[in-house]
Design a protein around this motif. Structure first.
Motif, PDB file in Angstrom:
ATOM      1  N   ASP A 180      76.270  30.927  56.308  1.00  0.00           N
ATOM      2  CA  ASP A 180      76.722  32.198  55.741  1.00  0.00           C
ATOM      3  C   ASP A 180      77.690  31.929  54.593  1.00  0.00           C
ATOM      4  OD1 ASP A 180      79.290  31.773  56.965  1.00  0.00           O
ATOM      5  OD2 ASP A 180      78.514  32.628  58.832  1.00  0.00           O
ATOM      6  N   SER A 181      78.151  33.008  53.955  1.00  0.00           N
ATOM      7  CA  SER A 181      78.922  32.827  52.720  1.00  0.00           C
ATOM      8  C   SER A 181      80.257  32.117  52.977  1.00  0.00           C
ATOM      9  CB  SER A 181      79.152  34.175  52.046  1.00  0.00           C
ATOM     10  OG  SER A 181      79.894  35.008  52.920  1.00  0.00           O
ATOM     11  N   VAL A 182      80.841  32.344  54.143  1.00  0.00           N
ATOM     12  CA  VAL A 182      82.097  31.655  54.469  1.00  0.00           C
ATOM     13  C   VAL A 182      81.854  30.146  54.497  1.00  0.00           C
ATOM     14  CG1 VAL A 182      83.837  31.293  56.270  1.00  0.00           C
ATOM     15  CG2 VAL A 182      83.022  33.611  55.765  1.00  0.00           C
ATOM     16  N   GLU A 183      80.750  29.760  55.117  1.00  0.00           N
ATOM     17  CA  GLU A 183      80.433  28.330  55.233  1.00  0.00           C
ATOM     18  C   GLU A 183      80.119  27.708  53.869  1.00  0.00           C
ATOM     19  OE1 GLU A 183      77.361  29.152  58.426  1.00  0.00           O
ATOM     20  OE2 GLU A 183      78.343  27.344  59.203  1.00  0.00           O
ATOM     21  N   ILE A 184      79.350  28.447  53.067  1.00  0.00           N
ATOM     22  CA  ILE A 184      79.002  27.919  51.737  1.00  0.00           C
ATOM     23  C   ILE A 184      80.278  27.752  50.904  1.00  0.00           C
ATOM     24  CG2 ILE A 184      77.740  28.438  49.593  1.00  0.00           C
ATOM     25  CD1 ILE A 184      75.635  29.833  51.487  1.00  0.00           C
ATOM     26  N   GLY A 185      81.229  28.668  51.086  1.00  0.00           N
ATOM     27  CA  GLY A 185      82.525  28.544  50.401  1.00  0.00           C
ATOM     28  C   GLY A 185      83.242  27.259  50.790  1.00  0.00           C
ATOM     29  N   HIS A 186      83.244  26.947  52.081  1.00  0.00           N
ATOM     30  CA  HIS A 186      83.883  25.703  52.529  1.00  0.00           C
ATOM     31  C   HIS A 186      83.189  24.471  51.927  1.00  0.00           C
ATOM     32  CE1 HIS A 186      86.771  27.380  55.269  1.00  0.00           C
ATOM     33  NE2 HIS A 186      85.868  27.944  56.046  1.00  0.00           N
ATOM     34  N   ILE A 187      81.846  24.489  51.944  1.00  0.00           N
ATOM     35  CA  ILE A 187      81.100  23.326  51.432  1.00  0.00           C
ATOM     36  C   ILE A 187      81.361  23.152  49.935  1.00  0.00           C
ATOM     37  CG2 ILE A 187      78.782  22.397  51.001  1.00  0.00           C
ATOM     38  CD1 ILE A 187      77.933  23.787  53.670  1.00  0.00           C
ATOM     39  N   ARG A 188      81.384  24.265  49.198  1.00  0.00           N
ATOM     40  CA  ARG A 188      81.668  24.191  47.757  1.00  0.00           C
ATOM     41  C   ARG A 188      83.054  23.624  47.501  1.00  0.00           C
ATOM     42  NH1 ARG A 188      79.045  26.519  43.816  1.00  0.00           N
ATOM     43  NH2 ARG A 188      77.251  27.878  44.168  1.00  0.00           N
ATOM     44  N   ARG A 189      84.021  24.038  48.321  1.00  0.00           N
ATOM     45  CA  ARG A 189      85.378  23.543  48.152  1.00  0.00           C
ATOM     46  C   ARG A 189      85.415  22.025  48.436  1.00  0.00           C
ATOM     47  NH1 ARG A 189      87.421  28.212  49.352  1.00  0.00           N
ATOM     48  NH2 ARG A 189      87.030  27.886  51.544  1.00  0.00           N
ATOM     49  N   ALA A 190      84.699  21.621  49.476  1.00  0.00           N
ATOM     50  CA  ALA A 190      84.645  20.187  49.809  1.00  0.00           C
ATOM     51  C   ALA A 190      84.023  19.397  48.658  1.00  0.00           C
ATOM     52  CB  ALA A 190      83.850  19.978  51.100  1.00  0.00           C
ATOM     53  N   ILE A 191      82.974  19.944  48.067  1.00  0.00           N
ATOM     54  CA  ILE A 191      82.303  19.271  46.946  1.00  0.00           C
ATOM     55  C   ILE A 191      83.244  19.165  45.750  1.00  0.00           C
ATOM     56  CG2 ILE A 191      80.502  19.592  45.184  1.00  0.00           C
ATOM     57  CD1 ILE A 191      78.681  20.643  47.479  1.00  0.00           C
ATOM     58  N   ARG A 192      83.990  20.230  45.490  1.00  0.00           N
ATOM     59  CA  ARG A 192      84.906  20.230  44.340  1.00  0.00           C
ATOM     60  C   ARG A 192      85.997  19.163  44.526  1.00  0.00           C
ATOM     61  NH1 ARG A 192      86.851  25.562  44.310  1.00  0.00           N
ATOM     62  NH2 ARG A 192      84.615  25.974  44.372  1.00  0.00           N
ATOM     63  N   ILE A 193      86.532  19.105  45.738  1.00  0.00           N
ATOM     64  CA  ILE A 193      87.560  18.094  46.044  1.00  0.00           C
ATOM     65  C   ILE A 193      87.001  16.685  45.840  1.00  0.00           C
ATOM     66  CG2 ILE A 193      88.801  17.036  47.984  1.00  0.00           C
ATOM     67  CD1 ILE A 193      89.141  19.943  49.089  1.00  0.00           C
ATOM     68  N   ALA A 194      85.802  16.463  46.376  1.00  0.00           N
ATOM     69  CA  ALA A 194      85.200  15.126  46.311  1.00  0.00           C
ATOM     70  C   ALA A 194      84.909  14.731  44.864  1.00  0.00           C
ATOM     71  CB  ALA A 194      83.922  15.093  47.151  1.00  0.00           C
ATOM     72  N   ALA A 195      84.378  15.669  44.092  1.00  0.00           N
ATOM     73  CA  ALA A 195      84.018  15.357  42.703  1.00  0.00           C
ATOM     74  C   ALA A 195      85.270  15.057  41.879  1.00  0.00           C
ATOM     75  CB  ALA A 195      83.234  16.517  42.091  1.00  0.00           C
ATOM     76  N   GLY A 196      86.333  15.832  42.101  1.00  0.00           N
ATOM     77  CA  GLY A 196      87.594  15.577  41.393  1.00  0.00           C
ATOM     78  C   GLY A 196      88.118  14.184  41.715  1.00  0.00           C
ATOM     79  N   ALA A 197      87.993  13.810  42.974  1.00  0.00           N
ATOM     80  CA  ALA A 197      88.470  12.495  43.401  1.00  0.00           C
ATOM     81  C   ALA A 197      87.645  11.386  42.759  1.00  0.00           C
ATOM     82  CB  ALA A 197      88.412  12.391  44.922  1.00  0.00           C
ATOM     83  N   LEU A 198      86.326  11.563  42.688  1.00  0.00           N
ATOM     84  CA  LEU A 198      85.488  10.512  42.091  1.00  0.00           C
ATOM     85  C   LEU A 198      85.785  10.381  40.597  1.00  0.00           C
ATOM     86  CD1 LEU A 198      83.370   8.346  42.332  1.00  0.00           C
ATOM     87  CD2 LEU A 198      81.585  10.074  42.106  1.00  0.00           C
ATOM     88  N   ARG A 199      85.964  11.535  39.914  1.00  0.00           N
ATOM     89  CA  ARG A 199      86.303  11.470  38.488  1.00  0.00           C
ATOM     90  C   ARG A 199      87.582  10.665  38.292  1.00  0.00           C
ATOM     91  NH1 ARG A 199      85.268  17.054  38.554  1.00  0.00           N
ATOM     92  NH2 ARG A 199      83.016  17.205  38.245  1.00  0.00           N
ATOM     93  N   SER A 200      88.565  10.946  39.138  1.00  0.00           N
ATOM     94  CA  SER A 200      89.840  10.250  39.027  1.00  0.00           C
ATOM     95  C   SER A 200      89.686   8.760  39.337  1.00  0.00           C
ATOM     96  CB  SER A 200      90.846  10.918  39.964  1.00  0.00           C
ATOM     97  OG  SER A 200      91.978  10.128  40.095  1.00  0.00           O
ATOM     98  N   ALA A 201      88.925   8.437  40.384  1.00  0.00           N
ATOM     99  CA  ALA A 201      88.738   7.030  40.754  1.00  0.00           C
ATOM    100  C   ALA A 201      87.978   6.276  39.659  1.00  0.00           C
ATOM    101  CB  ALA A 201      88.012   6.920  42.093  1.00  0.00           C
ATOM    102  N   LEU A 202      87.021   6.946  39.018  1.00  0.00           N
ATOM    103  CA  LEU A 202      86.249   6.291  37.958  1.00  0.00           C
ATOM    104  C   LEU A 202      87.101   6.026  36.727  1.00  0.00           C
ATOM    105  CD1 LEU A 202      82.770   8.080  37.992  1.00  0.00           C
ATOM    106  CD2 LEU A 202      83.327   5.749  38.735  1.00  0.00           C
ATOM    107  N   ALA A 203      88.048   6.909  36.467  1.00  0.00           N
ATOM    108  CA  ALA A 203      88.921   6.726  35.301  1.00  0.00           C
ATOM    109  C   ALA A 203      89.675   5.405  35.401  1.00  0.00           C
ATOM    110  CB  ALA A 203      89.899   7.895  35.191  1.00  0.00           C
ATOM    111  N   GLY A 204      89.999   4.979  36.625  1.00  0.00           N
ATOM    112  CA  GLY A 204      90.727   3.724  36.807  1.00  0.00           C
ATOM    113  C   GLY A 204      89.807   2.540  37.053  1.00  0.00           C
TER     114      GLY A 204
END
Lengths: 361, 361
Positions: free
Chosen positions: B136-160
């Motif tokens: 449901d939409s609540v769950e999709i919201g959580h998954i999207r948030r998890a994806i955003r966190i993970a992608a931000g972290a990978l971008r940061s890790a790749l920069a170094g």
């Protein structure tokens, strides 16, 4: 990877259990037990220990790893686990099989009974749970290494500590420092509980910022070579008032009195009683809401339990925690935890942090 | 914490299963299922869902938390779990109880049968496993948030990132960055597998230093609100030779062809077949050693499975991964994984990283 000798010695102790239980073979599904008995550290598998060479059953991901990690076993590949186990039982001619009822699920058991119709099954409850309680020197080495990693990480995290930092950020730094020092993982979700949160024995670190006058409970550990460390320090932040000092003294006294009872032959419930007596005498009996300690090793909680209901007796080589606590809901909590080795004539504290009250920040 | 509405809606779907199965009540022991159906996120408990208000059974640690997280349920305290469940079954007058056979252990089942002698027990195998497949939409919201966190972290890790850094340190930085951005935990043990290690689908990050000319497989995810993200990027380090580029093109093509098949009504095995056909045609069929994908949510692997043997059919609202791979033992491996939402007329890619070949370092 343990060398060949300890795994073989461990299995020989298991064979004594085998004889006493009157079964032909033990089916081991608990992955920590499998690791203990073979060295194999994969995430799925099954082990059969009978009179001959043990059989380690693994799926396609793990055949190479199992052959390397588990010398002295016969590694057998399965495509479907229950079918693979049934085939191995049939190949070994085993008719009477002991198993771990707290690990075996109803669906796997149903499948095994359908696929191995002639087998008689015998649950092996408590005895198998305590085969790992007495540690050998390889295991104690792993636990010491885990403790050293964890202590180094806490020292480093404390160096950067200041009031205003939130619980979550301290937990994060501590976890990061443990892994930087070689930990495979934290032993469990690190607890950093401040102020009123310290009154919750299983608090999750949150956004609360740590303030002068708080108690901060830090319950943490590292995993090294599969083995866990476990230690709790309760720090005072900035200052410690008279009431806080008095409370800390009670818990420290309970911790010390319990520690002094530790030696081979003592009932685990008597260690618990020694801590509990101090806290009860101070009027906080109902505020000490958990047992005094537990064994630790491949699991962070394993045999023996140190509680009022425990039937276990301390033996030389056991590694246990001593962790009394007092929790005053809405106000504060204190827990003091060391990990100790039971030696021939007493104990040796393995954890490295002093448990005298420390004021930080 | 989900708000009241989704948990109630989720339970109403469960009640349809209840009627079809001909049982009076479902005993839920899987903690992810309990969280899904109530919002309760503790580490132990049991849930009874029958015709009336559901009963959430917890131990003394969790009564306050359960009352806060699980509105619309009756929270009941137990001292011993099997006895508490038996009492609640008796109080509810339930005679025919459905349960999860892949979660119930033999010892708990034995205790329940002794304590609730009149109850008839019915295992509920596959249907219950797929109640969480449509989000449901609540769950999709959580998954999207998890994806955003993970992608931000990978971008940061790749920069170094630079050649010479070891796999383990990249994994550590990535995990640290995910938690700094609010992840509750990594979704699973982060995989950073370089050079020949990339040929191992479940490699553990080690001491190997990354070199120019390597492929590096980064398979990672974050947990947010209990929900998992899951994405795999395969990067080329410094340069990509002709053979590496050709191999990458095959996997990317398999990924894209599988993706194009995704829409409601399509059999999961047909999505798998679309990816597999590309890889087989290129001559690497035996080197694609796992399924094409899986559902994800409260578990990182959940229904539906996307494999040749899957019986599942895609429905609107499912969140699945598409992750073909080719693994050449001793040489290199490539896996490309996106997480996608099945929409009314197709799919939407939720993961944020481009899957075109990127040369880094």
């Amino acid at each position: 990877m343990p060398d060949r000798a300890p795994a073989a010695t461990r299995r020989s102790r298991l064979r004594a259990l085998l004889r006493r239980s009157g079964v032909d073979v033990l089916l081991i599904l608990d992955l920590k037990n499998i690791r203990y008995l073979t060295g194999f550290s994969g995430s799925d598998g099954a082990l059969l220990v009978g009179a001959g060479k043990p059989t380690l059953l693994v799926d396609g991901r793990y055949t190479t790893q199992a052959a390397g990690e588990a010398p002295g076993t016969r590694v057998v590949l399965y495509r479907e686990k229950a079918a693979g186990i049934a085939d191995a039982l049939s190949a070994g001619g085993y008719g009477h099989v002991g198993f771990e009822p707290s690990v075996m699920t109803v669906d796997v058991f149903g499948a095994l009974r359908r696929k191995a119709r002639k087998v008689r099954w015998k649950p092996l409850p408590s005895e198998l749970g305590s085969i790992r309680a007495v540690k050998d020197s390889v295991e104690i080495g792993h636990i010491r290494r885990a403790i050293r990693i964890a202590a180094g990480a806490l020292r480093s995290a404390l160096a950067g500590f200041r009031p205003g930092v939130c619980e979550r950020d301290i937990a994060l730094e501590l976890d990061y420092e443990m892994r930087k020092r070689g930990a495979e993982a934290p032993s469990f979700d690190t607890i950093v509980a401040s102020g009123p949160n310290s009154a919750l024995p299983h608090a999750r670190p949150g956004r609360r910022k740590i303030r002068p006058g708080d108690f901060v409970v830090v319950d943490y550990g590292a995993v090294s070579g599969g083995y866990h460390s476990d230690e709790t320090c309760t720090f005072a932040v900035g200052r410690a008032g008279r009431r806080h000092r008095a409370l800390y003294t009670v818990v420290k006294e309970a911790h010390d009195r319990a520690l002094e009872t530790v030696r081979p032959g003592v009932a685990c419930r008597d260690v618990d009683a020694a801590a509990r007596a101090v806290i009860e005498k101070a009027g906080y009996g109902p505020r000490f809401t958990h047992g005094t300690g537990h064994g630790l090793g491949l699991d962070v909680h394993e045999a023996p339990r140190l509680s009022a209901l425990s039937e276990a007796v301390l033996e030389e080589g056991m590694v246990i925690t001593i962790e009394p606590g007092i929790y005053l809901p809405g106000s504060c909590g204190i827990r003091i935890e060391d990990t100790v080795l039971v030696t021939r004539d007493g104990f040796r504290v393995l954890t490295e942090f002093s448990k005298e009250l420390q004021v930080i920040g």
